[in-house]
Design an enzyme around this catalytic site. Structure first.
Site, PDB file in Angstrom:
ATOM      1  N   SER A  34     -22.079  -2.885  18.380  1.00  0.00           N
ATOM      2  CA  SER A  34     -23.265  -3.698  18.060  1.00  0.00           C
ATOM      3  C   SER A  34     -23.776  -4.420  19.307  1.00  0.00           C
ATOM      4  O   SER A  34     -24.988  -4.622  19.465  1.00  0.00           O
ATOM      5  CB  SER A  34     -22.917  -4.722  16.970  1.00  0.00           C
TER       6      SER A  34
ATOM      7  N   GLU B 102     -20.023   5.176  18.717  1.00  0.00           N
ATOM      8  CA  GLU B 102     -21.341   5.615  19.210  1.00  0.00           C
ATOM      9  C   GLU B 102     -22.141   4.417  19.728  1.00  0.00           C
ATOM     10  O   GLU B 102     -23.375   4.366  19.611  1.00  0.00           O
ATOM     11  CB  GLU B 102     -22.067   6.444  18.142  1.00  0.00           C
TER      12      GLU B 102
HETATM   13  C1  LIG Z   1     -12.421   6.062  14.877  1.00  0.00           C
HETATM   14  C2  LIG Z   1     -13.084   6.261  16.204  1.00  0.00           C
HETATM   15  C3  LIG Z   1     -13.740   7.444  16.474  1.00  0.00           C
HETATM   16  C4  LIG Z   1     -14.333   7.654  17.720  1.00  0.00           C
HETATM   17  N1  LIG Z   1     -14.885   8.882  18.018  1.00  0.00           N
HETATM   18  C5  LIG Z   1     -15.274   9.152  19.290  1.00  0.00           C
HETATM   19  C6  LIG Z   1     -15.654  10.482  19.687  1.00  0.00           C
HETATM   20  O1  LIG Z   1     -15.688  11.423  18.868  1.00  0.00           O
HETATM   21  N2  LIG Z   1     -15.974  10.701  20.996  1.00  0.00           N
HETATM   22  C7  LIG Z   1     -15.945   9.716  21.929  1.00  0.00           C
HETATM   23  O2  LIG Z   1     -16.230   9.999  23.092  1.00  0.00           O
HETATM   24  N3  LIG Z   1     -15.598   8.444  21.589  1.00  0.00           N
HETATM   25  C8  LIG Z   1     -15.249   8.140  20.307  1.00  0.00           C
HETATM   26  N4  LIG Z   1     -14.851   6.860  19.952  1.00  0.00           N
HETATM   27  C9  LIG Z   1     -14.876   5.804  20.961  1.00  0.00           C
HETATM   28  C10 LIG Z   1     -15.914   4.734  20.683  1.00  0.00           C
HETATM   29  O3  LIG Z   1     -17.204   5.210  20.909  1.00  0.00           O
HETATM   30  C11 LIG Z   1     -15.539   3.509  21.553  1.00  0.00           C
HETATM   31  O4  LIG Z   1     -14.378   2.937  20.958  1.00  0.00           O
HETATM   32  C12 LIG Z   1     -16.658   2.506  21.673  1.00  0.00           C
HETATM   33  O5  LIG Z   1     -17.707   3.037  22.426  1.00  0.00           O
HETATM   34  C13 LIG Z   1     -16.185   1.192  22.334  1.00  0.00           C
HETATM   35  O6  LIG Z   1     -15.419   1.446  23.474  1.00  0.00           O
HETATM   36  P1  LIG Z   1     -14.000   0.727  23.631  1.00  0.00           P
HETATM   37  O7  LIG Z   1     -13.233   0.971  22.391  1.00  0.00           O
HETATM   38  O8  LIG Z   1     -13.377   1.142  24.913  1.00  0.00           O
HETATM   39  O9  LIG Z   1     -14.326  -0.811  23.684  1.00  0.00           O
HETATM   40  P2  LIG Z   1     -14.684  -1.684  25.001  1.00  0.00           P
HETATM   41  O10 LIG Z   1     -15.724  -0.986  25.798  1.00  0.00           O
HETATM   42  O11 LIG Z   1     -13.402  -2.021  25.684  1.00  0.00           O
HETATM   43  O12 LIG Z   1     -15.322  -2.980  24.372  1.00  0.00           O
HETATM   44  C14 LIG Z   1     -14.548  -4.071  23.874  1.00  0.00           C
HETATM   45  C15 LIG Z   1     -15.526  -5.154  23.441  1.00  0.00           C
HETATM   46  O13 LIG Z   1     -16.296  -5.610  24.577  1.00  0.00           O
HETATM   47  C16 LIG Z   1     -17.685  -5.463  24.314  1.00  0.00           C
HETATM   48  N5  LIG Z   1     -18.364  -5.126  25.562  1.00  0.00           N
HETATM   49  C17 LIG Z   1     -18.030  -4.164  26.453  1.00  0.00           C
HETATM   50  N6  LIG Z   1     -18.899  -4.153  27.465  1.00  0.00           N
HETATM   51  C18 LIG Z   1     -19.817  -5.112  27.203  1.00  0.00           C
HETATM   52  C19 LIG Z   1     -20.988  -5.601  27.873  1.00  0.00           C
HETATM   53  N7  LIG Z   1     -21.400  -5.072  29.031  1.00  0.00           N
HETATM   54  N8  LIG Z   1     -21.682  -6.607  27.303  1.00  0.00           N
HETATM   55  C20 LIG Z   1     -21.278  -7.150  26.115  1.00  0.00           C
HETATM   56  N9  LIG Z   1     -20.182  -6.740  25.445  1.00  0.00           N
HETATM   57  C21 LIG Z   1     -19.466  -5.743  25.984  1.00  0.00           C
HETATM   58  C22 LIG Z   1     -17.777  -4.360  23.256  1.00  0.00           C
HETATM   59  O14 LIG Z   1     -18.987  -4.429  22.541  1.00  0.00           O
HETATM   60  C23 LIG Z   1     -16.554  -4.658  22.407  1.00  0.00           C
HETATM   61  O15 LIG Z   1     -16.850  -5.685  21.509  1.00  0.00           O
HETATM   62  C24 LIG Z   1     -14.291   6.629  18.700  1.00  0.00           C
HETATM   63  C25 LIG Z   1     -13.651   5.414  18.403  1.00  0.00           C
HETATM   64  C26 LIG Z   1     -13.038   5.227  17.187  1.00  0.00           C
HETATM   65  C27 LIG Z   1     -12.294   3.933  16.934  1.00  0.00           C
END
Ligand SMILES: Cc1cc2nc3c(=O)[nH]c(=O)nc-3n(C[C@H](O)[C@H](O)[C@H](O)COP(=O)(O)OP(=O)(O)OC[C@H]3O[C@@H](n4cnc5c(N)ncnc54)[C@H](O)[C@@H]3O)c2cc1C
Length: 379
Positions: free
Chosen positions: A366, A363
């Site tokens: 950080s 959601e």
């Molecule tokens: C157990 C679990 C349950 C979940 N449930 C749901 C759900 O029900 N529905 C749903 O839609 N999603 C769900 N998610 C997805 C979750 O919301 C995402 O994993 C999360 O938003 C981060 O996206 P990502 O994993 O692609 O990471 P990325 O976007 O690839 O980020 C990787 C890293 O880069 C950083 N980063 C990325 N962009 C920037 C920026 N512009 N500036 C600074 N730092 C940045 C991030 O903070 C992170 O540290 C779930 C994930 C998990 C693991």
């Protein structure tokens, strides 16, 4: 200013705590160990009217406020974070967009059974190539006669394997960027909706998280949620409220770590005395309790803003940021305080340590919370 909880809030906390002692605590370890969805307890939560707490009774909800909902998530997560999170996804991520943006017909058809707990809901925004950058979504919804055809894939979708309905976000017009995203109500069993397998997670192992695929999945026009192009706004507003739920989840996990640490500090004897008589341990307990109380104030304040109809986006982000980092930091301290036994499976703090981490990620990470907070201050 009144920091006291109302009688209603105190009663709901006592009720959930009693429920947890009876039904959730006894199976929390097994739920984690076997990554087993606590289906019976979710059914019992529905019987208590806790699956639609902050929504009006006319839509099957309990007609309570968001603070009551936060307290329920906190208390459930104190016992079992997977159970707390299952309820959180359902209430914040599936029910809210239907409540806020659904037509009366959509509310009667979908929100009512969700709030009554006749089915669970899910929210599908994240894709393999579009996490933080939700606008990079490649799932498409192409207008076709009196409906839309969805194609693409979503990942990490919580509750998906058990959901009766999923709120899905898809591109209706890629050239418009975020304004080209639309939201759809996709009932389970719709041809072309394929639920992948339950992912094997580090923590909250009893909560179900899966891939969701759309292969020529036809959705009737009446299942468009909000107008075409409203999807990004719906997703962001939904996540603003969801963050209060995740802050409450983190708060419950951190509180459980403190409870375990206080108990162990009094029981464990070294050098002929309980370890709680050593200043190093006393300082750990004091730091934990202070961080947790600050998390609670931020979380309840964000919920209060929601209930008052005040802006709550920044407040929810602050609560989630602080409470989730507190949960990670303080579950780590709790293991330190337990020494070797804290590192052994079956010790509650070991599970809490693994459960805490995800609250810093989903959601909105950080990093995203810091972007939301600074964005509010610097605009
Ligand atoms: C157990 C679990 C349950 C979940 N449930 C749901 C759900 O029900 N529905 C749903 O839609 N999603 C769900 N998610 C997805 C979750 O919301 C995402 O994993 C999360 O938003 C981060 O996206 P990502 O994993 O692609 O990471 P990325 O976007 O690839 O980020 C990787 C890293 O880069 C950083 N980063 C990325 N962009 C920037 C920026 N512009 N500036 C600074 N730092 C940045 C991030 O903070 C992170 O540290 C779930 C994930 C998990 C693991």
């Amino acid at each position: 200013m009144d920091f006291n909880l109302t009688e209603e809030h105190r009663l709901i906390r006592a009720g959930v705590r009693e429920f947890c002692e009876k039904y959730v605590d006894p199976i929390a370890e097994m739920t984690d160990d076997e990554a087993k969805f606590p289906a019976d307890n979710i059914r019992k939560l529905a019987e208590q009217d806790w699956l639609g707490i902050p929504y009006p009774q006319q839509y099957g909800g309990a007609g309570s406020d968001y603070l009551s909902y936060a307290i329920v998530v906190e208390e459930l997560s104190r016992a079992c974070a997977a159970t707390g999170f299952t309820l959180e996804v359902h209430t914040s991520l599936a029910c809210f967009p239907l409540f806020r943006f659904g037509t009366e017909e959509q509310k009667q058809k979908y929100l009512l059974p969700l709030c009554k707990g006749e089915m669970l809901g899910a929210f599908a925004l994240t894709e393999p190539g579009a996490g933080t950058d939700a606008a990079a979504a490649t799932t498409t919804a192409v207008k076709d006669g009196d409906g839309y055809v969805l194609n693409g894939s979503k990942i990490f979708i919580s509750n998906a394997p058990v959901a009766g309905v999923i709120v899905v976000f898809a591109m209706t017009d890629r050239s418009k960027g975020t304004k080209g995203i639309s939201a759809f109500i996709v009932p389970a069993g719709t041809p072309g909706l394929i639920i992948g397998k339950h992912l094997n997670k580090m923590g909250i192992r009893g909560a179900l998280t899966a891939e969701v695929l759309f292969k020529d999945c036809r959705i009737p026009q009446e299942n468009l949620l909000g107008g075409e192009g409203q999807g990004f706004k719906i997703a962001m507003m939904t996540l603003d409220g969801g963050r209060i739920g995740i802050a409450a989840q983190a708060l419950g996990i951190a509180q459980a770590a403190l409870d375990e640490s206080v108990r162990y500090s009094k029981e464990r004897v070294q050098f002929g005395k309980p370890i709680g008589t050593f200043q190093a341990i006393q300082w750990m307990i004091a730091n934990m309790a202070t961080d947790i109380e600050a998390s609670r104030l931020l979380t309840y304040h964000a919920a209060w803003c929601y209930d008052q109809g005040l802006p709550y986006s920044k407040e929810a982000a602050m609560a989630k940021l602080f409470a989730s980092e507190t949960a990670s930091r303080q579950t780590d301290r709790a293991i330190q305080l337990h020494g070797g036994i804290g590192y052994i499976k079956g010790t509650k703090v070991e599970r809490l340590y693994r459960d805490a981490k995800i609250t810093e990620i989903y959601e909105g990470t950080s990093e995203v919370m810091r972007m939301v907070i600074s964005g509010n201050l610097l605009r």
